[in-house]
Design an enzyme around this catalytic site. Sequence first.
Site, PDB file in Angstrom:
ATOM      1  N   HIS A  58       2.495 -66.966  48.038  1.00 36.29           N
ATOM      2  CA  HIS A  58       3.851 -67.125  48.553  1.00 36.29           C
ATOM      3  C   HIS A  58       4.285 -68.561  48.286  1.00 36.29           C
ATOM      4  O   HIS A  58       3.645 -69.496  48.771  1.00 36.29           O
ATOM      5  CB  HIS A  58       3.886 -66.806  50.044  1.00 36.29           C
ATOM      6  CG  HIS A  58       3.474 -65.397  50.330  1.00 36.29           C
ATOM      7  ND1 HIS A  58       2.144 -65.017  50.352  1.00 36.29           N
ATOM      8  CD2 HIS A  58       4.201 -64.291  50.579  1.00 36.29           C
ATOM      9  CE1 HIS A  58       2.081 -63.725  50.606  1.00 36.29           C
ATOM     10  NE2 HIS A  58       3.319 -63.254  50.750  1.00 36.29           N
ATOM     11  N   ASP A 101      -0.746 -55.685  50.802  1.00 37.36           N
ATOM     12  CA  ASP A 101       0.398 -56.578  50.664  1.00 37.36           C
ATOM     13  C   ASP A 101       0.274 -57.800  51.573  1.00 37.36           C
ATOM     14  O   ASP A 101      -0.786 -58.062  52.160  1.00 37.36           O
ATOM     15  CB  ASP A 101       1.708 -55.819  50.893  1.00 37.36           C
ATOM     16  CG  ASP A 101       1.915 -55.388  52.341  1.00 37.36           C
ATOM     17  OD1 ASP A 101       1.121 -55.773  53.232  1.00 37.36           O
ATOM     18  OD2 ASP A 101       2.894 -54.662  52.591  1.00 37.36           O
ATOM     19  N   SER A 102       1.356 -58.541  51.708  1.00 34.16           N
ATOM     20  CA  SER A 102       1.368 -59.767  52.512  1.00 34.16           C
ATOM     21  C   SER A 102       0.984 -59.528  53.962  1.00 34.16           C
ATOM     22  O   SER A 102       0.462 -60.413  54.632  1.00 34.16           O
ATOM     23  CB  SER A 102       2.757 -60.407  52.469  1.00 34.16           C
ATOM     24  OG  SER A 102       3.140 -60.659  51.150  1.00 34.16           O
TER      25      SER A 102
END
Length: 186
Positions: A58, A101-102
């Site tokens: 990110h 995922d995140s």
Amino acid sequence: MNVSKYVAIFSFVFIQLISVGKVFANADEWMTTFRENIAQTRQQPEHYDLYIPAITWHARFAYDKEKTDRYNERPWGGGFGLSRWDEKGNWHGLYAMAFKDSWNKWEPIAGYGWESTWRPLADENFHLGLGFTAGVTARDNWNYIPLPVLLPLASVGYGPVTFQMTYIPGTYNNGNVYFAWMRFQF
């Protein structure tokens, strides 16, 4: 304003309108090529591929630290695909992959990828690529509603092993994610 300025403005606008017409005329040709490449890759694959997610990152400039501290950046998972190299040396692939995922929730993605490929060294096994992927994904935080994706692709590889990557654009605290995986061709 004198007449020559009006002529210049009219000419500029006219040229732009002609260009737009050409873009729409070429859109049918482009879509036909796109469909044919997908069909050929599905019907005549040269390789079967194994996908192993490697990293999500990110972009720190686009997130609050407390958010990035909570995010998963180790996207374990996997996937499979079919691929081929065309007569120009470009890569075409169909794939399906699932990864964490995140939020550490499963995210599936499936689609078509294309990369223009360069072999800048005397050793033809080394290759670089730039292209795109078009597909569908689904996320837990969107109730797994299918979402279309159109993202850039880049890669560096040697022989049957390729490190492939994309960047998911976004806004502050949303998107702006680098995602990369290993692709092994068999």
